[in-house]
Write a protein that holds these residues in place. Sequence first.
Motif, PDB file in Angstrom:
ATOM      1  N   ARG A  97      -3.086  40.186 -70.831  1.00  0.00           N
ATOM      2  CA  ARG A  97      -2.926  40.287 -69.378  1.00  0.00           C
ATOM      3  C   ARG A  97      -1.577  40.918 -69.029  1.00  0.00           C
ATOM      4  O   ARG A  97      -1.472  41.720 -68.095  1.00  0.00           O
ATOM      5  CB  ARG A  97      -3.053  38.901 -68.746  1.00  0.00           C
ATOM      6  CG  ARG A  97      -4.496  38.447 -68.568  1.00  0.00           C
ATOM      7  CD  ARG A  97      -4.590  37.038 -68.022  1.00  0.00           C
ATOM      8  NE  ARG A  97      -5.960  36.706 -67.639  1.00  0.00           N
ATOM      9  CZ  ARG A  97      -6.397  35.496 -67.379  1.00  0.00           C
ATOM     10  NH1 ARG A  97      -5.553  34.460 -67.474  1.00  0.00           N
ATOM     11  NH2 ARG A  97      -7.658  35.273 -67.040  1.00  0.00           N
ATOM     12  N   LEU A  98      -0.549  40.565 -69.783  1.00  0.00           N
ATOM     13  CA  LEU A  98       0.760  41.186 -69.559  1.00  0.00           C
ATOM     14  C   LEU A  98       0.715  42.668 -69.892  1.00  0.00           C
ATOM     15  O   LEU A  98       1.252  43.499 -69.146  1.00  0.00           O
ATOM     16  CB  LEU A  98       1.830  40.477 -70.401  1.00  0.00           C
ATOM     17  CG  LEU A  98       2.138  39.026 -70.022  1.00  0.00           C
ATOM     18  CD1 LEU A  98       3.177  38.447 -70.968  1.00  0.00           C
ATOM     19  CD2 LEU A  98       2.636  38.924 -68.577  1.00  0.00           C
ATOM     20  N   PHE A  99       0.089  43.025 -71.016  1.00  0.00           N
ATOM     21  CA  PHE A  99      -0.054  44.441 -71.363  1.00  0.00           C
ATOM     22  C   PHE A  99      -0.735  45.207 -70.227  1.00  0.00           C
ATOM     23  O   PHE A  99      -0.291  46.289 -69.828  1.00  0.00           O
ATOM     24  CB  PHE A  99      -0.893  44.599 -72.635  1.00  0.00           C
ATOM     25  CG  PHE A  99      -0.159  44.310 -73.922  1.00  0.00           C
ATOM     26  CD1 PHE A  99       1.210  44.469 -74.025  1.00  0.00           C
ATOM     27  CD2 PHE A  99      -0.856  43.886 -75.041  1.00  0.00           C
ATOM     28  CE1 PHE A  99       1.881  44.209 -75.212  1.00  0.00           C
ATOM     29  CE2 PHE A  99      -0.203  43.624 -76.240  1.00  0.00           C
ATOM     30  CZ  PHE A  99       1.172  43.786 -76.318  1.00  0.00           C
ATOM     31  N   GLU A 100      -1.829  44.642 -69.736  1.00  0.00           N
ATOM     32  CA  GLU A 100      -2.586  45.307 -68.661  1.00  0.00           C
ATOM     33  C   GLU A 100      -1.728  45.447 -67.411  1.00  0.00           C
ATOM     34  O   GLU A 100      -1.711  46.494 -66.760  1.00  0.00           O
ATOM     35  CB  GLU A 100      -3.845  44.492 -68.339  1.00  0.00           C
ATOM     36  CG  GLU A 100      -4.930  44.572 -69.373  1.00  0.00           C
ATOM     37  CD  GLU A 100      -5.743  45.833 -69.254  1.00  0.00           C
ATOM     38  OE1 GLU A 100      -5.940  46.315 -68.133  1.00  0.00           O
ATOM     39  OE2 GLU A 100      -6.160  46.353 -70.301  1.00  0.00           O
ATOM     40  N   GLY A 101      -1.022  44.372 -67.054  1.00  0.00           N
ATOM     41  CA  GLY A 101      -0.202  44.406 -65.841  1.00  0.00           C
ATOM     42  C   GLY A 101       0.906  45.426 -65.918  1.00  0.00           C
ATOM     43  O   GLY A 101       1.135  46.198 -64.975  1.00  0.00           O
ATOM     44  N   VAL A 102       1.622  45.465 -67.050  1.00  0.00           N
ATOM     45  CA  VAL A 102       2.724  46.426 -67.201  1.00  0.00           C
ATOM     46  C   VAL A 102       2.184  47.854 -67.211  1.00  0.00           C
ATOM     47  O   VAL A 102       2.765  48.757 -66.589  1.00  0.00           O
ATOM     48  CB  VAL A 102       3.515  46.136 -68.494  1.00  0.00           C
ATOM     49  CG1 VAL A 102       4.514  47.262 -68.771  1.00  0.00           C
ATOM     50  CG2 VAL A 102       4.246  44.807 -68.378  1.00  0.00           C
ATOM     51  N   ALA A 103       1.080  48.082 -67.915  1.00  0.00           N
ATOM     52  CA  ALA A 103       0.504  49.426 -67.959  1.00  0.00           C
ATOM     53  C   ALA A 103       0.104  49.899 -66.566  1.00  0.00           C
ATOM     54  O   ALA A 103       0.277  51.079 -66.217  1.00  0.00           O
ATOM     55  CB  ALA A 103      -0.700  49.446 -68.900  1.00  0.00           C
ATOM     56  N   THR A 104      -0.421  48.994 -65.745  1.00  0.00           N
ATOM     57  CA  THR A 104      -0.811  49.365 -64.380  1.00  0.00           C
ATOM     58  C   THR A 104       0.417  49.702 -63.538  1.00  0.00           C
ATOM     59  O   THR A 104       0.428  50.712 -62.817  1.00  0.00           O
ATOM     60  CB  THR A 104      -1.590  48.204 -63.728  1.00  0.00           C
ATOM     61  OG1 THR A 104      -2.787  47.967 -64.475  1.00  0.00           O
ATOM     62  CG2 THR A 104      -1.963  48.538 -62.291  1.00  0.00           C
ATOM     63  N   VAL A 105       1.471  48.891 -63.623  1.00  0.00           N
ATOM     64  CA  VAL A 105       2.702  49.181 -62.880  1.00  0.00           C
ATOM     65  C   VAL A 105       3.304  50.494 -63.363  1.00  0.00           C
ATOM     66  O   VAL A 105       3.773  51.311 -62.561  1.00  0.00           O
ATOM     67  CB  VAL A 105       3.722  48.032 -63.044  1.00  0.00           C
ATOM     68  CG1 VAL A 105       5.055  48.407 -62.420  1.00  0.00           C
ATOM     69  CG2 VAL A 105       3.177  46.752 -62.411  1.00  0.00           C
TER      70      VAL A 105
END
Length: 859
Positions: free
Chosen positions: A289-297
């Motif tokens: 979830r952190l990977f996904e969130g950072v990639a989106t930002v």
Amino acid sequence: MNGNITESLKKQRELILAEGGGQALDRHTSLLEIAIISLYNQLANRLTSGTESFRAAGAIAATGLFGRGLSSPAQPVPILCLTADDSPDKNGWIDEITGPLTEAGWAIEAVEGSAAKIMEQARADRALLLKLLDLRYISGNRALTEGLEIQIDKYIAENRTDFLRFLHESIAARSALLNNPGNWLEPDIEENPGGLSEIRDIRAGCRIEPRLRNLEDSIFLGYLTRQEVDFLQTTEKTYCRYMSLLPPAPELKGGRLSFGDQEIIARKLGYAEKSGFLPVEIFMQDVHRLFEGVATVSREFWERLGESLSTSGEESVTAIEEGIVSKSGKIYIQTERYPATPARLVHLFTLCAQRGLGLANGARQWISHNKNVLDGASGDPAVKEEFFELLRTDSIEVPVLRRFYDYGLMTGLIPELASVHALVQHDQFHLYPVQEHHLRTVSELKKTLAGVYSEEEPEITVAASDLGDTAPMLLAGLLHDVGKSIGRGHAAAGGEMVPAIARRLGLSTLEAETVQFLVSQHVLLLDNASLRDLADHEMLSSCTAAVGRKEYLDQLLLLTFADMMATGPRAQDKWRDTPVIGLYCNLRGILEKGEPSSRVISERAAKVKRQIESRASDLLSHAEMETYFSQLAPRYLISISPEEIVKHIQLSQKLKEPGRACIWEVAAGVETAEITLMSYDRPGLLAKSAGILTLHQINITGAQAFTMNDEISILIFQCRLPHPARPMDWDGMRKDMDSLLKGRFALDYRIAAHSAGVGQPKPLRAEPSKIVVDNESSAMYTILEVYTADRIGLLYTITRTLHELQIPISVAKITTKSDQAADAFYMLNEKRGKVTDPEQIEEIKKALRFCLDGESGWE
């Protein structure tokens, strides 16, 4: 004196390393800074003269993660040792600083030299340049670090285009890492997309814009929001804490989370099992979830920055429809002419898919500000039509659906998907987090519809050629594992969720029924092809009743194939090993022609008999042919092709030659083989044959056993070869089998020695074996199902145990997912009837548990 300091630092570092709490990074940074300042001052104070000139001649600064105050005791510590250009002693004092730190246990990465020399190195080494962007003064002459910062800013200003290109290439290189399955199973906290390096590059990107210097500045200029900056900073600390908990390694391995490391960190952080999921699975869900969130930002930041830095000048504007125009390949919204509604929100993405356009920053902000309108989308037919059109028109790579997911719109429209977002299974079979698997499944469905697999899988391509509206099937692909949030029985659980989803999306009755059927039955074909005999008419009848319609069967075949192709390489091997197409063809024949009666089965057997008579007339006389057919069971005639039966007749004649213990024939491909063994029936033949194959590292995926009235047994093994590139020693296997049947080969000893030599794999889930005896599914056979940890010689262990209990086996179906095996056996009692005696059933269960689990399985 230094010895005392070193010993004190060593103890304090080890205390922080052992603690690993939430404040450990801050305490570690403070400890290092105080240590460096103390060592520097101690060195200066030892000088009897020239103390001021010494202080003016050098400086110590932190860089990289240490510069950001995020250094872990277990990771390298990057520092900068700056010297003035006119310093008479540019190097002698540096060892006085780094030496005690190294002796105390830190891995110091020191860069030494004047500002000019360091900038020269940074021009050639972009990794060093990125670390210098986090430059932070610690001790010595502050003016030296300030002068270096001026040179860094000047260099970036003069090389802005090249530096921007380098950062984009860095992002692309990280994205390419996900083409390697290993980087999904064991991600790198630093280098995976959405990891520490992603945040580092965002920080570096802030320096490209002349008005920016850090993340806080980006908020005021609209490149990031307050929420995004807070998330990046919190996540950065979380990643560094994970790295601080990594166990020591002989060689520094960066932030790679090996399978074992994942379990260790989950335990240290206090994760607990929940709803059947392991602590490590819940931990890795948080990581992804952190990977996904950072990639989106990150994606948002670079798109905003790119639009700001664009110097393309005036470009033509194309009106698309009321309130929407396109320019430079992106959609722009005229907000006063495009009021926010749920359907209009989804429509923007449909336009992107249809026209191959992106979304301008203003359009993305409009989406972010208005995404809550989806709360009122329930039952809106316009929303359903837009969403279905998005599913139909997005390209094979599903880039627009991914963005729809990234913006939180998919879970806004279908809240049930939120609980499985980033959910992982801690094995090497299920490669991707659930939402990634869902998207890849839709992508694979689109590939089948586009004919990408026409040569490899012609039956699937034919099934995909006439489906009508494919949107419900694509929706099922997007939802099929939604039930995994509750653990076991996910297909049925997901099917129970569909009616609420269907009402919210406004699906018609037929659309809702189609989606519910596909989600609830998406494992039907694979499970039955894996664990049931394809000639089992009760199984075929049950599957036919569950499917009901040919149109459903075709879609179910496509979804089963897409599901396997989107799970990972091991699942793709399983697809090739499992006769799903054969089961599909059998079910399709029944749906088209009706349920086969006993008369139809007899007619089919008679037809096969006539075909064999015409092909084997030179092998057997008419009387011999009649005798031969009188020995054959209907199941044999139906499940074995006429060509294979003729081969078996030829083998049986060779077996009667003097000195023959068995006949062994191999039909080998590149990766698979079918082995046919014929021998006079003797106790434990299936177990012995499985043992020989185990010794030669052959992976058995299926087995059939037939016994004729003349006491000749035929065993047919479907196998996967251990090393496709290497030739197999088939002659050696034949000789071993012949020696075994002649009493010249100690099989138990050989298998024990072989297992000791290669080592048994340790199961990821330490669960007791599950034994199921099923007398309901088949009218003729008792079906035994065994669920246990996979291991060398498993089939041999099970079949030997059943042989000791005088249980003949007619069909064995072997399937493996990662480290777990699920095997099924069609068996009879010693009188060739079903196994119904409760005491015998209980004895089978106890014996198998003891053989599989040892004393822990004994009841």
